[in-house]
Write a protein that holds these residues in place. Structure first.
Motif, short mmCIF file in Angstrom:
data_model
loop_
_atom_site.label_atom_id
_atom_site.label_comp_id
_atom_site.label_asym_id
_atom_site.label_seq_id
_atom_site.Cartn_x
_atom_site.Cartn_y
_atom_site.Cartn_z
N VAL A 145 0.85 -1.19 0.00
CA VAL A 145 0.00 0.00 0.00
C VAL A 145 0.88 1.25 0.00
N ALA A 146 0.70 2.07 -1.03
CA ALA A 146 1.47 3.32 -1.11
C ALA A 146 0.80 4.43 -0.31
N ARG A 147 -0.53 4.50 -0.40
CA ARG A 147 -1.27 5.51 0.36
C ARG A 147 -2.73 5.10 0.47
N VAL A 148 -3.38 5.62 1.50
CA VAL A 148 -4.81 5.38 1.73
C VAL A 148 -5.54 6.66 1.39
N SER A 149 -6.65 6.54 0.66
CA SER A 149 -7.34 7.72 0.14
C SER A 149 -8.58 8.12 0.93
N VAL A 150 -9.03 7.27 1.85
CA VAL A 150 -10.26 7.57 2.59
C VAL A 150 -10.07 7.34 4.08
N GLN A 151 -11.05 7.79 4.84
CA GLN A 151 -11.08 7.52 6.27
C GLN A 151 -12.54 7.27 6.67
N ALA A 152 -12.73 6.81 7.88
CA ALA A 152 -14.08 6.52 8.36
C ALA A 152 -14.97 7.74 8.22
N SER A 153 -16.20 7.51 7.81
CA SER A 153 -17.27 8.51 7.61
C SER A 153 -17.24 9.14 6.21
N ASP A 154 -16.21 8.83 5.40
CA ASP A 154 -16.18 9.36 4.03
C ASP A 154 -17.24 8.67 3.17
N ARG A 155 -17.87 9.44 2.30
CA ARG A 155 -18.80 8.88 1.32
C ARG A 155 -18.00 8.41 0.11
N ARG A 182 -18.08 6.24 -3.87
CA ARG A 182 -18.78 5.62 -4.98
C ARG A 182 -18.11 4.28 -5.26
N ALA A 183 -18.70 3.52 -6.15
CA ALA A 183 -18.12 2.20 -6.45
C ALA A 183 -16.70 2.32 -6.99
N SER A 184 -16.45 3.36 -7.78
CA SER A 184 -15.13 3.52 -8.41
C SER A 184 -14.14 4.30 -7.54
N SER A 185 -14.58 4.77 -6.37
CA SER A 185 -13.68 5.56 -5.51
C SER A 185 -12.54 4.68 -4.99
N PRO A 186 -11.30 5.15 -5.07
CA PRO A 186 -10.19 4.35 -4.53
C PRO A 186 -10.15 4.39 -3.00
N ILE A 187 -10.07 3.23 -2.40
CA ILE A 187 -9.88 3.14 -0.95
C ILE A 187 -8.39 3.35 -0.64
N ALA A 188 -7.55 2.72 -1.47
CA ALA A 188 -6.10 2.82 -1.30
C ALA A 188 -5.43 2.62 -2.65
N TRP A 189 -4.14 2.96 -2.68
CA TRP A 189 -3.33 2.79 -3.91
C TRP A 189 -2.16 1.88 -3.60
N LEU A 190 -1.92 0.95 -4.51
CA LEU A 190 -0.75 0.08 -4.38
C LEU A 190 0.47 0.76 -5.00
N ASP A 191 1.63 0.45 -4.45
CA ASP A 191 2.89 0.99 -4.96
C ASP A 191 3.11 0.52 -6.39
N GLY A 192 3.41 1.48 -7.28
CA GLY A 192 3.63 1.13 -8.68
C GLY A 192 5.00 0.54 -8.95
N GLY A 193 5.88 0.56 -7.96
CA GLY A 193 7.19 -0.04 -8.12
C GLY A 193 8.25 0.86 -8.73
N ALA A 194 7.99 2.17 -8.83
CA ALA A 194 8.99 3.08 -9.39
C ALA A 194 10.21 3.14 -8.47
N ASN A 195 11.39 3.16 -9.05
CA ASN A 195 12.63 3.21 -8.28
C ASN A 195 12.94 4.66 -7.92
N PRO A 196 12.81 5.04 -6.62
CA PRO A 196 13.02 6.44 -6.25
C PRO A 196 14.44 6.92 -6.51
N LYS A 197 15.43 6.03 -6.37
CA LYS A 197 16.83 6.43 -6.61
C LYS A 197 17.04 6.74 -8.09
N LYS A 198 16.45 5.91 -8.95
CA LYS A 198 16.58 6.14 -10.39
C LYS A 198 15.88 7.43 -10.78
N LEU A 199 14.71 7.67 -10.18
CA LEU A 199 13.96 8.89 -10.49
C LEU A 199 14.74 10.12 -10.04
#
Length: 204
Positions: A100-110, A112-129
């Motif tokens: 998990v890279a980040r969480v997009s919601v918290q309790a009491s948030d409304r 939709r079906a397509s709303s992201p709850i969390a995002w997975l790490d895309g695997g980008a190399n921070p040192k290379k970037l």
């Protein structure tokens, strides 16, 4: 005596011939160097164009995948809403495994079906970037001074940065339901498996 005069006259001619040969050699070396520079510039331009094309193809594919996922999620949410009693609490399952890279919601948030709850790490190399961004600064500084090669290198490195950053955005774990978040069960840095419960949502 005549032979000595002839030999004396021959020496300057030979010296001139040697000089002319040297000039021809220098001209050929300069031409070869210019050809090498033009070939490298063409290769760099092709690299930048290929990187940009790859980025555009991936962006288009990601946009289509996101649109398809949203349609599927909305359709599933509509079906679930018909089959699940109003006010019921449902579990949100991870659609893929990863960190998990980040969480997009918290309790009491409304959500939709397509709303992201969390995002997975895309695997980008921070040192290379970071290294690419450092190169970008160096090439930009040289390009400001009129260095044409630096301008081409700057274009190529910026295309590479765009591709890497796009890849690093990761994958969204959608809510899959319309409702209110009751509980979030993951945090940034957690490792999740496909099918694992990551949140609970109360249906309207």
């Amino acid at each position: 005596m005549d032979e000595k005069l002839a030999d004396a006259a021959k020496v300057p001619e030979e010296a001139k011939a040697a000089t002319d040969a040297g000039d021809v050699g220098d001209a050929k070396t300069a031409a070869d160097a210019k050809a090498d520079e033009e070939a490298k510039a063409a290769a760099d331009a092709k690299l930048a164009a290929d990187a940009k094309a790859a980025e555009e193809v991936k962006a288009a594919a990601d946009a289509k995948a996101a649109a398809d996922a949203k349609i599927a999620a909305d359709a599933k949410a509509a079906a679930d809403a018909k089959a699940t009693p109003a006010g019921a609490i449902v579990e949100v399952k991870a659609s893929a495994a990863g960190k998990v890279a980040r969480v997009s919601v918290q309790a009491s948030d409304r959500v939709r079906a397509s709303s992201p709850i969390a995002w997975l790490d895309g695997g980008a190399n921070p040192k290379k970037l970071a290294a690419l961004h450092e190169e970008e600064r160096d090439f930009a500084a040289a390009a400001k001074k009129g260095n044409k090669q630096a301008e081409r290198d700057l274009e190529a490195v910026r295309a590479a940065i765009a591709v890497l950053e796009h890849a690093g955005r990761g994958r969204a774990l959608a809510a899959g339901h319309v409702g209110t978040v009751v509980e979030v069960l993951v945090a940034a840095g957690d490792r999740v498996e496909a099918g694992q419960t990551i949140a609970r949502v109360q249906l309207p």
